[in-house]
Design an enzyme around this catalytic site. Structure first.
Site, mmCIF file in Angstrom:
data_model
loop_
_atom_site.group_PDB
_atom_site.id
_atom_site.type_symbol
_atom_site.label_atom_id
_atom_site.label_comp_id
_atom_site.label_asym_id
_atom_site.label_seq_id
_atom_site.Cartn_x
_atom_site.Cartn_y
_atom_site.Cartn_z
ATOM 1 N N GLY A 42 0.782 -1.231 0.000
ATOM 2 C CA GLY A 42 0.000 0.000 0.000
ATOM 3 C C GLY A 42 0.815 1.283 0.000
ATOM 4 O O GLY A 42 0.332 2.336 -0.412
ATOM 5 N N ASP A 98 0.463 3.387 4.123
ATOM 6 C CA ASP A 98 -0.662 4.095 3.516
ATOM 7 C C ASP A 98 -1.667 4.558 4.560
ATOM 8 O O ASP A 98 -2.147 5.687 4.523
ATOM 9 C CB ASP A 98 -1.340 3.217 2.444
ATOM 10 C CG ASP A 98 -1.679 1.805 2.929
ATOM 11 O OD1 ASP A 98 -1.428 1.479 4.115
ATOM 12 O OD2 ASP A 98 -2.199 1.016 2.123
ATOM 13 N N ASP A 101 -4.804 2.023 10.751
ATOM 14 C CA ASP A 101 -6.153 1.528 11.041
ATOM 15 C C ASP A 101 -6.166 1.069 12.497
ATOM 16 O O ASP A 101 -6.297 1.893 13.402
ATOM 17 C CB ASP A 101 -6.489 0.421 10.033
ATOM 18 C CG ASP A 101 -7.906 -0.092 10.157
ATOM 19 O OD1 ASP A 101 -8.767 0.665 10.615
ATOM 20 O OD2 ASP A 101 -8.163 -1.253 9.795
ATOM 21 N N LYS A 129 -7.412 6.426 10.166
ATOM 22 C CA LYS A 129 -8.848 6.211 10.329
ATOM 23 C C LYS A 129 -9.228 6.494 11.771
ATOM 24 O O LYS A 129 -8.665 5.883 12.688
ATOM 25 C CB LYS A 129 -9.177 4.759 9.997
ATOM 26 C CG LYS A 129 -10.167 4.618 8.873
ATOM 27 C CD LYS A 129 -10.589 3.195 8.701
ATOM 28 C CE LYS A 129 -10.211 2.702 7.327
ATOM 29 N NZ LYS A 129 -10.808 1.388 7.036
ATOM 30 N N PHE A 150 -14.277 2.177 4.364
ATOM 31 C CA PHE A 150 -13.269 1.414 3.632
ATOM 32 C C PHE A 150 -12.874 2.202 2.396
ATOM 33 O O PHE A 150 -13.707 2.519 1.559
ATOM 34 C CB PHE A 150 -13.774 0.027 3.257
ATOM 35 C CG PHE A 150 -12.646 -0.856 2.820
ATOM 36 C CD1 PHE A 150 -11.884 -1.538 3.759
ATOM 37 C CD2 PHE A 150 -12.305 -0.952 1.480
ATOM 38 C CE1 PHE A 150 -10.803 -2.315 3.358
ATOM 39 C CE2 PHE A 150 -11.224 -1.727 1.074
ATOM 40 C CZ PHE A 150 -10.475 -2.413 2.018
ATOM 41 N N VAL A 151 -11.591 2.540 2.299
ATOM 42 C CA VAL A 151 -11.132 3.392 1.195
ATOM 43 C C VAL A 151 -10.155 2.650 0.281
ATOM 44 O O VAL A 151 -9.458 1.731 0.708
ATOM 45 C CB VAL A 151 -10.465 4.687 1.725
ATOM 46 C CG1 VAL A 151 -11.498 5.623 2.319
ATOM 47 C CG2 VAL A 151 -9.368 4.381 2.737
ATOM 48 N N ASP A 157 -5.856 -0.808 -1.533
ATOM 49 C CA ASP A 157 -6.537 -1.795 -2.367
ATOM 50 C C ASP A 157 -7.770 -2.394 -1.713
ATOM 51 O O ASP A 157 -7.971 -2.291 -0.496
ATOM 52 C CB ASP A 157 -5.585 -2.960 -2.634
ATOM 53 C CG ASP A 157 -5.402 -3.837 -1.384
ATOM 54 O OD1 ASP A 157 -5.008 -3.285 -0.334
ATOM 55 O OD2 ASP A 157 -5.678 -5.048 -1.445
HETATM 56 P P1 IMP Z 1 -3.556 -1.996 10.892
HETATM 57 O O1 IMP Z 1 -2.469 -2.935 11.289
HETATM 58 O O2 IMP Z 1 -4.901 -2.454 11.352
HETATM 59 O O3 IMP Z 1 -3.296 -0.553 11.259
HETATM 60 O O4 IMP Z 1 -3.693 -2.158 9.343
HETATM 61 C C1 IMP Z 1 -3.127 -1.346 8.446
HETATM 62 C C2 IMP Z 1 -3.244 -2.006 7.081
HETATM 63 O O5 IMP Z 1 -4.589 -2.459 6.807
HETATM 64 C C3 IMP Z 1 -2.933 -0.970 6.044
HETATM 65 O O6 IMP Z 1 -1.571 -0.982 5.743
HETATM 66 C C4 IMP Z 1 -3.784 -1.428 4.893
HETATM 67 O O7 IMP Z 1 -3.062 -2.355 4.123
HETATM 68 C C5 IMP Z 1 -4.978 -2.133 5.498
HETATM 69 N N1 IMP Z 1 -6.192 -1.297 5.557
HETATM 70 C C6 IMP Z 1 -6.787 -0.792 6.660
HETATM 71 N N2 IMP Z 1 -7.869 -0.054 6.349
HETATM 72 C C7 IMP Z 1 -7.955 -0.085 4.990
HETATM 73 C C8 IMP Z 1 -8.874 0.522 4.050
HETATM 74 O O8 IMP Z 1 -9.827 1.246 4.358
HETATM 75 N N3 IMP Z 1 -8.622 0.267 2.744
HETATM 76 C C9 IMP Z 1 -7.574 -0.501 2.308
HETATM 77 N N4 IMP Z 1 -6.700 -1.071 3.157
HETATM 78 C C10 IMP Z 1 -6.889 -0.867 4.493
HETATM 79 MG MG MG Z 2 -0.785 -2.264 4.255
#
Ligand code: IMP
Ligand code: MG
Length: 176
Positions: A42, A98, A101, A129, A150-151, A157
């Protein structure tokens, strides 16, 4: 395909913000060399745009992180492949992703890079987010705060598609 996807952040706004982030980052490092560690896949578009705004010595390294999640945004188990990482001992690291989350990926990576001898580790994300963080992690540089949607686009992606959209769009639930 593009016309089906409502725009959340236009290509122009992204470019403007990446410009500003470039200035913020340059003013923090003051010309000290850094290694940007990008989290695949990403980070790619953000990384490519950002580095062309940074006019000081830098290296690029990449890791692959995937969260084994299904269609939705429920985080699964984190899997990190760091075989591509060079020796980071004593380097100033800017970890780039990217989107922030749950925070699970970046939290793990920050610890991992510190254990591997990084002198400093800072975090830059294009998007954060709101209301989703499960792990306390305050990014040092952040493009935009977004609502819990969800973006896709600009590197992000859904099932490995839509990364090539020049804007950040909201994927309608019926396209998932
Ligand atoms: P985290 O470990 O939950 O912070 O996840 C981060 C990863 O989840 C990012 O690097 C993205 O690859 C994916 N991700 C989280 N939210 C989205 C979204 O809305 N769209 C696309 N990918 C997302
Ligand atoms: Mg990622």
């Amino acid at each position: 395909m593009r016309s089906d996807i409502p725009v959340m952040i236009s290509a122009e706004r992204i470019q403007q913000r990446v410009d500003e982030l470039g200035h913020e980052i340059a003013s923090v490092y003051q010309g000290r060399p850094i290694t940007i560690v990008g989290v695949l896949t990403g980070c790619l578009v953000f990384l490519a745009d950002l580095i062309r705004r940074l006019d000081f010595p830098l290296k690029i390294a990449l890791v692959q992180a995937s969260s084994y999640r299904g269609a939705a945004t429920t985080p699964g188990q984190l899997h990190v492949q760091d075989e591509l990482l060079p020796d980071l001992n004593g380097r100033h690291i800017l970890l780039l992703d990217d989107i922030l989350d749950s925070g699970q990926t970046l939290h793990y990576m920050v610890e991992h890079l510190r254990k591997n001898g990084a002198a400093t580790v800072r975090v830059a994300v294009l998007l954060r987010k709101l209301g989703r963080q499960k792990v306390a992690l305050e990014p040092d540089f952040r493009g935009f705060d977004i609502p819990d949607e969800f973006v896709v686009g600009y590197g992000l992606d859904y099932n490995d598609e839509y990364r090539n959209l020049p804007f950040i769009g909201m994927l309608p639930p019926d396209s998932r």
